[in-house]
Design a protein around this motif. Structure first.
Motif, PDB file in Angstrom:
ATOM      1  N   GLU A  74       4.384 -22.905  10.186  1.00 13.74           N
ATOM      2  CA  GLU A  74       4.922 -21.549   9.704  1.00 13.74           C
ATOM      3  C   GLU A  74       4.116 -20.677   9.306  1.00 13.74           C
ATOM      4  N   GLN A  75       3.103 -21.181   8.424  1.00 12.70           N
ATOM      5  CA  GLN A  75       2.097 -20.280   7.888  1.00 12.70           C
ATOM      6  C   GLN A  75       1.214 -19.602   8.902  1.00 12.70           C
ATOM      7  N   THR A  76       0.916 -20.486   9.841  1.00  6.45           N
ATOM      8  CA  THR A  76       0.175 -19.792  11.203  1.00  6.45           C
ATOM      9  C   THR A  76       0.977 -18.486  11.522  1.00  6.45           C
ATOM     10  N   SER A  77       2.247 -18.705  11.744  1.00  7.73           N
ATOM     11  CA  SER A  77       3.195 -17.865  12.687  1.00  7.73           C
ATOM     12  C   SER A  77       3.222 -16.505  11.817  1.00  7.73           C
ATOM     13  N   VAL A  78       3.543 -16.678  10.469  1.00  7.82           N
ATOM     14  CA  VAL A  78       3.752 -15.432   9.736  1.00  7.82           C
ATOM     15  C   VAL A  78       2.482 -14.656   9.641  1.00  7.82           C
ATOM     16  N   ALA A  79       1.192 -15.212   9.353  1.00  5.68           N
ATOM     17  CA  ALA A  79      -0.116 -14.318   9.485  1.00  5.68           C
ATOM     18  C   ALA A  79      -0.398 -13.743  10.511  1.00  5.68           C
ATOM     19  N   LEU A  80      -0.097 -14.335  11.842  1.00 12.12           N
ATOM     20  CA  LEU A  80      -0.076 -13.695  13.110  1.00 12.12           C
ATOM     21  C   LEU A  80       0.757 -12.779  13.442  1.00 12.12           C
ATOM     22  N   VAL A  81       2.262 -12.704  12.997  1.00 11.64           N
ATOM     23  CA  VAL A  81       3.170 -11.757  13.126  1.00 11.64           C
ATOM     24  C   VAL A  81       2.785 -10.563  12.278  1.00 11.64           C
ATOM     25  N   ALA A  82       2.209 -10.622  11.060  1.00  5.16           N
ATOM     26  CA  ALA A  82       2.074  -9.702  10.024  1.00  5.16           C
ATOM     27  C   ALA A  82       0.715  -8.937  10.892  1.00  5.16           C
ATOM     28  N   MET A  83      -0.193  -9.809  11.201  1.00  6.32           N
ATOM     29  CA  MET A  83      -1.307  -9.000  12.009  1.00  6.32           C
ATOM     30  C   MET A  83      -1.048  -8.133  13.119  1.00  6.32           C
ATOM     31  N   ALA A  84       0.013  -8.571  13.896  1.00  2.00           N
ATOM     32  CA  ALA A  84       0.671  -7.956  15.103  1.00  2.00           C
ATOM     33  C   ALA A  84       1.038  -6.509  14.500  1.00  2.00           C
ATOM     34  N   ILE A  85       1.701  -6.822  13.667  1.00  2.00           N
ATOM     35  CA  ILE A  85       2.717  -5.359  13.082  1.00  2.00           C
ATOM     36  C   ILE A  85       1.473  -4.345  12.651  1.00  2.00           C
ATOM     37  N   HIS A  86       0.775  -4.662  11.902  1.00  2.00           N
ATOM     38  CA  HIS A  86      -0.532  -3.936  11.342  1.00  2.00           C
ATOM     39  C   HIS A  86      -0.976  -3.412  12.742  1.00  2.00           C
ATOM     40  N   ASP A  87      -1.417  -4.009  13.695  1.00  2.00           N
ATOM     41  CA  ASP A  87      -1.986  -3.508  14.734  1.00  2.00           C
ATOM     42  C   ASP A  87      -1.132  -2.486  15.684  1.00  2.00           C
ATOM     43  N   LEU A  88       0.016  -2.616  15.394  1.00  2.00           N
ATOM     44  CA  LEU A  88       0.999  -1.715  16.099  1.00  2.00           C
ATOM     45  C   LEU A  88       1.243  -0.547  15.329  1.00  2.00           C
ATOM     46  N   GLY A  89       0.652  -0.459  14.157  1.00  2.00           N
ATOM     47  CA  GLY A  89       0.916   0.718  13.237  1.00  2.00           C
ATOM     48  C   GLY A  89       1.763   0.618  12.135  1.00  2.00           C
ATOM     49  N   ALA A  90       2.298  -0.441  11.949  1.00  2.14           N
ATOM     50  CA  ALA A  90       3.299  -0.585  10.601  1.00  2.14           C
ATOM     51  C   ALA A  90       2.878  -1.402   9.689  1.00  2.14           C
ATOM     52  N   LYS A  91       3.687  -1.390   8.398  1.00  2.00           N
ATOM     53  CA  LYS A  91       2.868  -2.016   7.230  1.00  2.00           C
ATOM     54  C   LYS A  91       3.754  -3.650   7.213  1.00  2.00           C
ATOM     55  N   ALA A  92       3.132  -4.546   6.933  1.00  2.00           N
ATOM     56  CA  ALA A  92       3.619  -5.891   7.170  1.00  2.00           C
ATOM     57  C   ALA A  92       2.762  -6.842   5.901  1.00  2.00           C
ATOM     58  N   ILE A  93       3.565  -7.825   5.352  1.00  2.00           N
ATOM     59  CA  ILE A  93       2.755  -8.754   4.526  1.00  2.00           C
ATOM     60  C   ILE A  93       3.567 -10.131   4.770  1.00  2.00           C
ATOM     61  N   SER A  94       2.777 -11.114   5.057  1.00  2.00           N
ATOM     62  CA  SER A  94       3.254 -12.413   5.139  1.00  2.00           C
ATOM     63  C   SER A  94       3.451 -13.432   3.906  1.00  2.00           C
ATOM     64  N   LEU A  95       4.432 -14.140   3.626  1.00  2.00           N
ATOM     65  CA  LEU A  95       4.753 -14.939   2.544  1.00  2.00           C
ATOM     66  C   LEU A  95       5.137 -16.348   3.091  1.00  2.00           C
ATOM     67  N   THR A  96       4.543 -17.315   2.145  1.00  2.00           N
ATOM     68  CA  THR A  96       5.101 -18.587   2.264  1.00  2.00           C
ATOM     69  C   THR A  96       6.433 -18.699   1.759  1.00  2.00           C
ATOM     70  N   GLY A  97       7.105 -20.147   1.855  1.00  2.00           N
ATOM     71  CA  GLY A  97       8.131 -20.119   1.260  1.00  2.00           C
ATOM     72  C   GLY A  97       8.106 -20.094  -0.307  1.00  2.00           C
ATOM     73  N   GLY A  98       7.043 -20.727  -1.029  1.00  2.00           N
ATOM     74  CA  GLY A  98       6.894 -20.526  -2.292  1.00  2.00           C
ATOM     75  C   GLY A  98       6.733 -18.961  -3.009  1.00  2.00           C
ATOM     76  N   GLN A  99       5.763 -18.220  -1.873  1.00  2.00           N
ATOM     77  CA  GLN A  99       5.818 -16.887  -2.294  1.00  2.00           C
ATOM     78  C   GLN A  99       7.011 -16.057  -2.090  1.00  2.00           C
ATOM     79  N   ILE A 100       8.066 -16.291  -1.533  1.00  2.00           N
ATOM     80  CA  ILE A 100       9.418 -15.589  -1.266  1.00  2.00           C
ATOM     81  C   ILE A 100      10.227 -15.945  -2.459  1.00  2.00           C
ATOM     82  N   GLY A 101       9.773 -16.992  -3.312  1.00  2.00           N
ATOM     83  CA  GLY A 101      10.496 -17.421  -4.364  1.00  2.00           C
ATOM     84  C   GLY A 101      11.598 -18.477  -4.137  1.00  2.00           C
ATOM     85  N   MET A 102      11.260 -19.298  -3.005  1.00  2.00           N
ATOM     86  CA  MET A 102      12.478 -20.353  -2.609  1.00  2.00           C
ATOM     87  C   MET A 102      12.027 -21.504  -3.475  1.00  2.00           C
TER      88      MET A 102
END
Length: 595
Positions: A74-102
């Motif tokens: 999942e950590q691979t996926s979220v980083a790649l998705v956030a990169m794609a969003i940035h490349d498409l001109g929007a803001k994004a940040i990827s977070l692990t389960g621990g970083q979202i406070g779960m």
């Protein structure tokens, strides 16, 4: 500003083009004025690859290290998705389960969510980010990475939607909604616009692969609307909410659990404590029991039948054989070539002869029934595996599930009529008590004034159950519980059903006619019985419910005459004189879980 949680499964982020498509969908939602949280699974088959790697270096990997390894998908996926969003001109940040406070407990590979701290997510959303959260994972009190088990990303998405007070939780997947049955088996299956939490819970427990039951439990508990739709198109999909699609339709869906195995413990003494002993031995092996049927004893003996997943039959038989002498059973039989066909619907609780209609459909298709168990919104029948698809098609056609009910409502119509907004303050208060994923019982109820009719020596052949309940239906008798066990060795079985006590005389008249018609052995009956039901959210995932129930009844010397289980209820029939005592004991035992 409204908030939407969008979950993307592994097939929806399986390659770079699909990742960019998911990113575009999130950006489009943000441009429409929504704050967006994405929950992302591991890419395609990446989890399988990681499992193979683990097997290559260690025969029995430690559970903690497996969670550490699998969480990287999942950590691979979220980083790649956030990169794609940035490349498409929007803001994004990827977070692990621990970083979202779960925060979870420390049960590696099957952790339960204890709390979610939303402060960081809220801040990042306020800053204009699309938050891309890793599904399936969290951290325990010692900061160990944990994983949530099967369906974990769905669970993450719905839990986040609950604590953030989201307007909806979108499950973007490789199907375009929920169908009346599996369209891969029956192409005539119909996509439904709306399905209720309770119906979806039952269907999920029966193997409907769209969503895992644990995530539906969250949604029901916190009133989170779930929108199941395709990642690859803009079709509306299906809304999972509190209401059913139709008020007139008795049945909304059918399901097939193909790989079942049946076990019957024969001739156990019909005394308190037997069920507790049998199911405690099975629970000790961490085996999940599905259909549970205990019929009324004859000559002081009763049979207890249940089903388990086919791959757990050997372990189950070993567990049962270990207590055969202890419980005084005369033997154990089993069948590894059976399947379970079920129909589900909120409407069946208010309509007569629904079971008769199902049994007639199976009889007309030449399908024999080995076992029957019912609840308020589900009827399940165990059938020969080589007739499984035939049985599913028969009941699907019998209830005309391919046709849209005339009074079917869309989500927008239901939303306009009802208040479906979650109480965010209520969610937060329960989070403070670490109760997000705790067992929640909605009721411990008794239905008194009941009677029971039992037919012994019921021939094990096609059409008998249909004839029985056709006749009962024609007599205008409303049947509550139906239980049919199985004894293949003797070529016959017994069928019991409960009714209102006032209808006993009429029911006995019909039962005796049925007995004579099919050359059954005899008819028995009893007044003064009560159905005791434990209802709630999480009965399947909190397997201790049945154990505690049987333990409390046995300790109080209360005998169980009949058992029938479902995803939402455990039902037992007991003597009415013991009803108050049983209810009070259970309310005390489950005090922390009662809502």
């Amino acid at each position: 500003m409204s908030l939407i949680v969008q979950k993307f499964g592994g097939t929806s982020v399986a390659d770079t083009e699909k990742i960019r498509a998911a990113a575009r969908r999130a950006i489009r939602a943000q441009q429409q004025g929504h704050r967006v949280v994405m929950v992302v699974s591991a890419m395609g088959k990446q989890t399988d690859v990681l499992l193979e790697l683990a097997a290559g270096v260690c025969e029995r990997p430690p559970a903690r290290e497996m969670d550490m390894l699998l969480s990287t998908g999942e950590q691979t996926s979220v980083a790649l998705v956030a990169m794609a969003i940035h490349d498409l001109g929007a803001k994004a940040i990827s977070l692990t389960g621990g970083q979202i406070g779960m925060k979870t407990d420390n049960s590696f590979s099957k952790a339960r969510i204890r709390s979610i701290d939303t402060v960081r997510i809220e801040r990042l959303l306020d800053e204009g980010n699309i938050v891309v959260a890793a599904g399936f994972q969290g951290i325990d009190d010692d900061l160990n990475i944990t994983t949530l088990g099967r369906g974990g990303s769905d669970t993450t998405a719905v839990a986040l939607a609950a604590v953030l007070g989201a307007d909806a939780c979108e499950i973007n997947t490789d199907v375009d909604g929920v169908y009346t049955t599996d369209p891969r088996i029956l192409p005539e299956a119909r996509r439904v616009d709306v399905i209720s939490y309770d119906e979806m819970l039952e269907l999920a427990s029966l193997g409907a692969g769209v969503m895992h039951s644990r995530s539906i439990e969250f949604a029901k508990k916190f009133s989170v609307p779930i929108h199941v739709r395709s990642s690859f198109g803009d079709r509306d999909g299906t809304m999972i909410v509190a209401q059913a699609e139709s008020e007139s339709a008795a049945v909304s869906g059918a399901a097939l659990t193909k790989d079942e195995a049946r076990v019957t413990v024969l001739g156990v003494p019909d005394v308190p404590g037997i069920s507790r002993t049998i199911f405690a031995a099975i629970a000790a092996q961490k085996i999940a029991v599905d259909m549970v049927v205990q019929n009324v004893g004859e000559e002081g003996k009763a049979d207890v039948s249940f089903t388990v997943a086919g791959n757990e039959l050997a372990s189950t038989l070993a567990a049962v054989q270990s207590i055969v002498d202890q419980v005084g059973a005369s033997g154990v039989t089993h069948d590894s070539k059976v399947s379970k066909v079920s129909v589900v619907g909120l409407g069946m609780a208010k309509q007569k002869a629904v079971a008769a209609k199902m049994f007639r459909a199976l009889a007309d298709a030449g399908v024999n029934i080995h076992m029957i168990t019912t609840s308020e919104i589900k009827i399940s029948a165990l059938v020969p595996r080589d007739q499984a698809t035939q049985a599913l098609r028969a009941v699907h056609e019998g209830f005309a599930l391919h046709e849209r009910p005339a009074d079917a409502k869309t989500w927008n119509e239901i939303k306009a009529e009802t208040n479906v907004e979650a109480d965010v303050n209520d969610v937060v208060s329960r989070l403070q008590n670490d109760a997000l994923e705790a067992l929640t019982l909605t009721d411990i109820a008794v239905v008194g004034g009941q009677a029971r009719v039992t037919l012994d020596g019921v021939p094990d052949r096609v059409g008998v159950a249909a004839d029985m309940f056709d006749e009962i239906g024609r007599a205008g008798i409303f049947v509550d519980m139906i239980v049919q066990g199985y004894d293949g060795e003797h070529g016959s079985t017994s069928v019991s059903f409960t009714i209102d006590e006032a209808e006993l005389e009429d029911a006995l008249k019909v039962a005796k006619e049925i007995c004579d018609k099919h050359a059954m052995r005899n008819v028995r009956s009893a007044k003064g019985i009560t159905k005791l039901s434990v209802s709630g959210i999480g009965l399947r995932s909190h397997t201790q419910v049945g154990t505690v129930l049987f333990d409390q009844l046995a300790t109080a010397d209360i005998n169980v005459e009949m058992i029938a289980t479902s995803e939402l209820q455990v039902n037992v029939v007991i003597d009415s004189t013991k009803a108050n005592q049983a209810t009070e004991r259970l309310k005390t035992a489950f005090a922390d879980a009662l809502s």
